[in-house]
Scaffold this motif. Structure first.
Motif, PDB file in Angstrom:
ATOM      1  N   PHE A  70      -1.952   4.831  71.562  1.00  0.00           N
ATOM      2  CA  PHE A  70      -0.743   5.459  72.093  1.00  0.00           C
ATOM      3  C   PHE A  70      -0.014   6.321  71.059  1.00  0.00           C
ATOM      4  O   PHE A  70       1.097   6.791  71.312  1.00  0.00           O
ATOM      5  CB  PHE A  70       0.216   4.390  72.615  1.00  0.00           C
ATOM      6  CG  PHE A  70      -0.445   3.384  73.520  1.00  0.00           C
ATOM      7  CD1 PHE A  70      -1.138   3.795  74.641  1.00  0.00           C
ATOM      8  CD2 PHE A  70      -0.374   2.022  73.247  1.00  0.00           C
ATOM      9  CE1 PHE A  70      -1.762   2.882  75.471  1.00  0.00           C
ATOM     10  CE2 PHE A  70      -0.991   1.099  74.072  1.00  0.00           C
ATOM     11  CZ  PHE A  70      -1.687   1.521  75.187  1.00  0.00           C
ATOM     12  N   ALA A  71      -0.615   6.527  69.893  1.00  0.00           N
ATOM     13  CA  ALA A  71       0.032   7.294  68.830  1.00  0.00           C
ATOM     14  C   ALA A  71       0.314   8.723  69.282  1.00  0.00           C
ATOM     15  O   ALA A  71      -0.503   9.359  69.963  1.00  0.00           O
ATOM     16  CB  ALA A  71      -0.848   7.297  67.585  1.00  0.00           C
ATOM     17  N   ALA A  83     -14.925  -0.623  76.660  1.00  0.00           N
ATOM     18  CA  ALA A  83     -14.936  -1.116  78.031  1.00  0.00           C
ATOM     19  C   ALA A  83     -13.608  -1.766  78.375  1.00  0.00           C
ATOM     20  O   ALA A  83     -13.220  -1.816  79.546  1.00  0.00           O
ATOM     21  CB  ALA A  83     -16.070  -2.118  78.229  1.00  0.00           C
ATOM     22  N   PHE A  84     -12.886  -2.254  77.365  1.00  0.00           N
ATOM     23  CA  PHE A  84     -11.646  -2.983  77.608  1.00  0.00           C
ATOM     24  C   PHE A  84     -10.434  -2.369  76.926  1.00  0.00           C
ATOM     25  O   PHE A  84      -9.302  -2.624  77.331  1.00  0.00           O
ATOM     26  CB  PHE A  84     -11.792  -4.444  77.155  1.00  0.00           C
ATOM     27  CG  PHE A  84     -12.776  -5.215  77.976  1.00  0.00           C
ATOM     28  CD1 PHE A  84     -12.420  -5.725  79.214  1.00  0.00           C
ATOM     29  CD2 PHE A  84     -14.072  -5.401  77.533  1.00  0.00           C
ATOM     30  CE1 PHE A  84     -13.335  -6.421  79.991  1.00  0.00           C
ATOM     31  CE2 PHE A  84     -14.989  -6.106  78.299  1.00  0.00           C
ATOM     32  CZ  PHE A  84     -14.620  -6.611  79.527  1.00  0.00           C
ATOM     33  N   PHE A  85     -10.659  -1.566  75.888  1.00  0.00           N
ATOM     34  CA  PHE A  85      -9.545  -0.965  75.165  1.00  0.00           C
ATOM     35  C   PHE A  85      -9.722   0.551  75.154  1.00  0.00           C
ATOM     36  O   PHE A  85     -10.827   1.054  74.953  1.00  0.00           O
ATOM     37  CB  PHE A  85      -9.476  -1.499  73.735  1.00  0.00           C
ATOM     38  CG  PHE A  85      -9.414  -2.998  73.663  1.00  0.00           C
ATOM     39  CD1 PHE A  85      -8.262  -3.679  74.007  1.00  0.00           C
ATOM     40  CD2 PHE A  85     -10.532  -3.732  73.285  1.00  0.00           C
ATOM     41  CE1 PHE A  85      -8.200  -5.060  73.954  1.00  0.00           C
ATOM     42  CE2 PHE A  85     -10.494  -5.109  73.229  1.00  0.00           C
ATOM     43  CZ  PHE A  85      -9.316  -5.784  73.569  1.00  0.00           C
ATOM     44  N   PRO A  86      -8.630   1.307  75.336  1.00  0.00           N
ATOM     45  CA  PRO A  86      -8.760   2.767  75.431  1.00  0.00           C
ATOM     46  C   PRO A  86      -8.957   3.431  74.071  1.00  0.00           C
ATOM     47  O   PRO A  86      -8.517   2.928  73.033  1.00  0.00           O
ATOM     48  CB  PRO A  86      -7.420   3.185  76.052  1.00  0.00           C
ATOM     49  CG  PRO A  86      -6.457   2.109  75.627  1.00  0.00           C
ATOM     50  CD  PRO A  86      -7.251   0.841  75.575  1.00  0.00           C
ATOM     51  N   ARG A  87      -9.615   4.585  74.094  1.00  0.00           N
ATOM     52  CA  ARG A  87      -9.629   5.452  72.925  1.00  0.00           C
ATOM     53  C   ARG A  87      -8.234   6.044  72.740  1.00  0.00           C
ATOM     54  O   ARG A  87      -7.410   5.998  73.655  1.00  0.00           O
ATOM     55  CB  ARG A  87     -10.655   6.574  73.108  1.00  0.00           C
ATOM     56  CG  ARG A  87     -12.093   6.084  73.133  1.00  0.00           C
ATOM     57  CD  ARG A  87     -13.049   7.187  73.536  1.00  0.00           C
ATOM     58  NE  ARG A  87     -14.437   6.753  73.444  1.00  0.00           N
ATOM     59  CZ  ARG A  87     -15.057   6.019  74.376  1.00  0.00           C
ATOM     60  NH1 ARG A  87     -14.417   5.679  75.482  1.00  0.00           N
ATOM     61  NH2 ARG A  87     -16.317   5.644  74.210  1.00  0.00           N
ATOM     62  N   ASP A  88      -7.981   6.619  71.582  1.00  0.00           N
ATOM     63  CA  ASP A  88      -6.655   7.187  71.356  1.00  0.00           C
ATOM     64  C   ASP A  88      -6.482   8.461  72.167  1.00  0.00           C
ATOM     65  O   ASP A  88      -7.445   9.151  72.531  1.00  0.00           O
ATOM     66  CB  ASP A  88      -6.423   7.464  69.862  1.00  0.00           C
ATOM     67  CG  ASP A  88      -7.363   8.528  69.320  1.00  0.00           C
ATOM     68  OD1 ASP A  88      -6.990   9.714  69.357  1.00  0.00           O
ATOM     69  OD2 ASP A  88      -8.474   8.167  68.893  1.00  0.00           O
ATOM     70  N   ALA A  89      -5.220   8.773  72.472  1.00  0.00           N
ATOM     71  CA  ALA A  89      -4.902   9.879  73.377  1.00  0.00           C
ATOM     72  C   ALA A  89      -5.448  11.213  72.889  1.00  0.00           C
ATOM     73  O   ALA A  89      -5.901  12.048  73.679  1.00  0.00           O
ATOM     74  CB  ALA A  89      -3.384   9.953  73.576  1.00  0.00           C
ATOM     75  N   SER A  90      -5.419  11.450  71.570  1.00  0.00           N
ATOM     76  CA  SER A  90      -5.922  12.723  71.036  1.00  0.00           C
ATOM     77  C   SER A  90      -7.417  12.871  71.277  1.00  0.00           C
ATOM     78  O   SER A  90      -7.900  13.965  71.607  1.00  0.00           O
ATOM     79  CB  SER A  90      -5.629  12.808  69.537  1.00  0.00           C
ATOM     80  OG  SER A  90      -4.245  12.898  69.310  1.00  0.00           O
ATOM     81  N   THR A 116      -3.649   6.140  79.527  1.00  0.00           N
ATOM     82  CA  THR A 116      -3.171   6.173  78.142  1.00  0.00           C
ATOM     83  C   THR A 116      -2.649   7.545  77.759  1.00  0.00           C
ATOM     84  O   THR A 116      -1.563   7.677  77.173  1.00  0.00           O
ATOM     85  CB  THR A 116      -4.314   5.760  77.189  1.00  0.00           C
ATOM     86  OG1 THR A 116      -4.619   4.381  77.399  1.00  0.00           O
ATOM     87  CG2 THR A 116      -3.922   5.976  75.731  1.00  0.00           C
ATOM     88  N   ILE A 117      -3.390   8.605  78.086  1.00  0.00           N
ATOM     89  CA  ILE A 117      -2.926   9.943  77.714  1.00  0.00           C
ATOM     90  C   ILE A 117      -1.710  10.350  78.547  1.00  0.00           C
ATOM     91  O   ILE A 117      -0.807  11.043  78.051  1.00  0.00           O
ATOM     92  CB  ILE A 117      -4.065  10.983  77.828  1.00  0.00           C
ATOM     93  CG1 ILE A 117      -3.625  12.309  77.205  1.00  0.00           C
ATOM     94  CG2 ILE A 117      -4.531  11.172  79.257  1.00  0.00           C
ATOM     95  CD1 ILE A 117      -4.742  13.332  77.104  1.00  0.00           C
TER      96      ILE A 117
END
Length: 625
Positions: A267-268, A311-318, A333-334
């Motif tokens: 979420f940065a 599969a359970f945690f999102p990649r970062d928004a960028s 997330t984005i």
């Protein structure tokens, strides 16, 4: 001394082999004894699960807790069917577990046997997923063969598992679930027995370990998901809240904090995300949340890459923005990050889609979720939910398909389970108007109609239109009207088309509805009540079923003063149907309230029969009386 050691080792091997043979013979004898209980109605089932046991061993570790899950199944082949157990598949979810070991044996009527060798297992990683499939074949697969398959999993994220069903894809003569954990552990666990199985429980404490065993007999196989709208309330299961660390089960708030801690870098607010947020702010002509939703679903293609932890945690928004694609949690997330760049707070929400198992509030775990959406809290108002995977939807109606489902809203120290409810702008309405006329050229009765879909039915039409295989919108509209309202249109005009409203003009033959008695009349059965909301098969479901808030108004207009006979009106706690006539028209109004009700409820069965009887309504030429 060396010779003595060799002799002792050889003697130990002989004794061990003898013990193994004796144990195998005893186990086969026990399985054979259970076959005498095989019901005659199960004899024709291709494969019967004779005995099934799941052992759950919970370990407390300073580096992170572990769960070892071992399942041992004994099958009997009744008749040859290669779609069942000849080709065996076992899955490994590499996001949170390692499949440590697979064992399999087959015992044949001629007293020969077969043992699975490691080199016989074919391992395949499914691309862009967290699944690894282990496959092997059972040789000599014929009636009378006994098959034992054992799988052992070492789960390093035990919080992502917690529901263990008694039912299986095959009916089981005997089913046991055993839970073992250190005496210092304080776990929340229990049986939810919606099927009313006879379950015997035993508990022992030995060597610093508590072990609870639950055993049941004659467990029928699971129904397809479509048969159980709320399967967690029907199928019997053991639920356990395994903490990821420590000795005590987490609360929902603690579990939410744990998930957010593992996802926080996603979420940065990087510079590209801030720039995107500024562009959205500068171009928004109305609600900035609606504009952000529209921008994100256009920029980010819905595509999952569930390899490993993703599969359970999102990649970062960028990264999501750079790739141009993401799955449900990454689109959410984005969207969350973009709103945050404009100082608009929102939260991820985990949810289970329709017909999938949902979590039970008493046992906090993450086993019941398969989807992620965004939740926005506005003061004391209920949460507003947005599902960015529905790229054809409007922000305000993207959540409609999830109404009635349980969402786990993730907020630091305030995570909570909530039921997704319709907001104040929710619409689920259909209005039809049918002008009945006699074609002067051939004397046939026809209908010139208009159908107005507002809210949920419009979204369904529009989303299916976007998923269609043909580019012919009119052909799709004809199919939709026939399948959902019984209208067999010969000509179609799409007057208005959006995810919020669809208006269709059509012409159809009405001759089949003409009754030639006296001066003539008509059966008022077309348009039908909307089949997506007026389900005729709800009483065939298992467990509770859900009805949505819905309204349909149908008006038939004639060229003569009309009277009405045999109108089937009904007034129930959750549904009401009324008829009224004006000079040359007949109107039917159907109203339905939102409710979750047992599928075997008397009122539901009465409603099921009542709306089927609506086709009895007749409009007659009043001048002929």
């Amino acid at each position: 001394m060396r010779k003595l050691t060799i002799h002792i080792v050889l003697l130990a091997i002989i004794l061990t082999s003898s013990a193994c043979v004796q144990h195998t013979e005893t186990r086969l004898s026990q399985i054979g004894d259970k076959l005498t209980d095989l019901p005659s109605s199960w004899q024709d089932i291709p494969v019967v699960l004779i005995d099934s046991k799941t052992d759950l061993e919970f370990e407390i570790r300073s580096s992170g807790n572990r769960l070892i899950k071992t399942r041992t199944d004994w099958y009997r082949v009744n008749r040859r069917n290669p779609n069942y157990m000849e080709n065996v598949e076992r899955y490994e979810v590499n996001s949170y577990e390692k499949l440590v070991e697979i064992k399999a044996r087959a015992y044949y009527p001629d007293n020969s046997s077969w043992t699975l060798q490691p080199q016989d297992i074919r391992r395949r990683k499914i691309p862009l997923s967290n699944l690894v499939i282990h496959r092997f074949d059972i040789p000599g697969y014929d009636p009378g063969v006994l098959i034992m398959v054992q799988t052992r999993h070492r789960i390093f994220h035990p919080e992502f598992t917690g529901m263990f069903l008694f039912g299986d894809d095959h009916p089981a003569l005997s089913r046991t679930i055993a839970l073992s954990y250190p005496v210092e552990a304080d776990l929340k666990f229990g049986i939810e027995n919606g099927q009313d199985l006879t379950i015997n429980e035993s508990t022992i404490t030995q060597n610093g370990t508590h072990t609870h065993k639950y055993h049941s007999k004659m467990v029928t196989d699971r129904w397809p998901r479509s048969k159980s709208p709320f399967p967690e309330q029907y199928y019997s299961a053991l639920h356990v809240s395994f903490p990821p660390s420590g000795s005590r089960s987490y609360t929902w708030q603690e579990l939410g904090n744990h998930y957010l801690d593992l996802s926080k870098q996603a979420f940065a607010l990087s510079e590209p995300i801030k720039l995107l947020g500024k562009q959205i702010q500068n171009t928004a002509s109305g609600d900035i949340v609606d504009h952000a939703f529209d921008t994100i679903v256009k920029k980010i293609r819905y595509q999952g890459d569930w390899d490993g932890r993703y599969a359970f945690f999102p990649r970062d928004a960028s990264t999501i923005l750079q790739h141009g694609y993401g799955d449900c949690k990454e689109i959410s997330t984005i969207l969350k990050a973009t709103l945050a760049s404009n100082h608009i707070p929102s939260s991820l929400a985990l949810v289970s889609t329709r017909n999938y198992f949902q979590p039970i509030e008493a046992y906090p775990h993450l086993d019941g979720f398969n989807h992620t959406i965004l939740a926005q809290k506005l003061g004391n108002a209920p949460y507003r939910f947005l599902d960015g995977t529905w790229s054809w939807a409007h922000a305000g109606n993207s959540y409609y398909h999830l109404i009635g489902r349980t969402a786990f809203v993730l907020e630091k120290d305030r995570s909570v389970l909530v039921t997704i409810a319709p907001d104040k702008d929710f619409k689920n309405e259909i209005t039809t108007r049918s002008t009945i006329f006699q074609n002067p050229s051939d004397g046939l009765w026809k209908c010139h109609g208009r159908i107005d879909l507002v809210g949920k039915p419009a979204l369904r039409f529009y989303s299916q239109l976007n998923w269609r295989d043909t580019l012919d919108n009119d052909a799709f509209a004809k199919t939709f009207l026939l399948n959902n309202l019984g209208v067999d249109a010969s000509a179609i005009t799409l007057v208005e088309l959006s995810s919020q409203r669809v208006m269709i003009d059509y012409i159809s033959l009405f001759q089949e509805s003409y009754l030639s008695l006296g001066n003539g009349g008509f059966k008022l059965s077309v348009p039908n009540l909307y089949k997506q909301e007026i389900h005729t098969g709800l009483t065939d479901k298992r467990g509770p079923v859900q009805l949505s808030r819905f309204r349909q108004t149908d008006q038939w207009e004639f060229s003569f003063p009309a009277s009405l006979s045999e109108p089937d009106t009904f007034d129930m706690p959750f549904a009401r149907c009324t008829w009224n006539t004006e000079t040359e028209s007949v109107k039917r109004t159907y109203r339905q309230n939102s409710i979750v009700i047992p599928s075997d409820d008397f009122q539901l069965k009465k409603w099921n029969a009542s709306h089927k009887a609506l086709v009895k309504a007749r409009a007659w030429n009043q001048e002929g009386k």
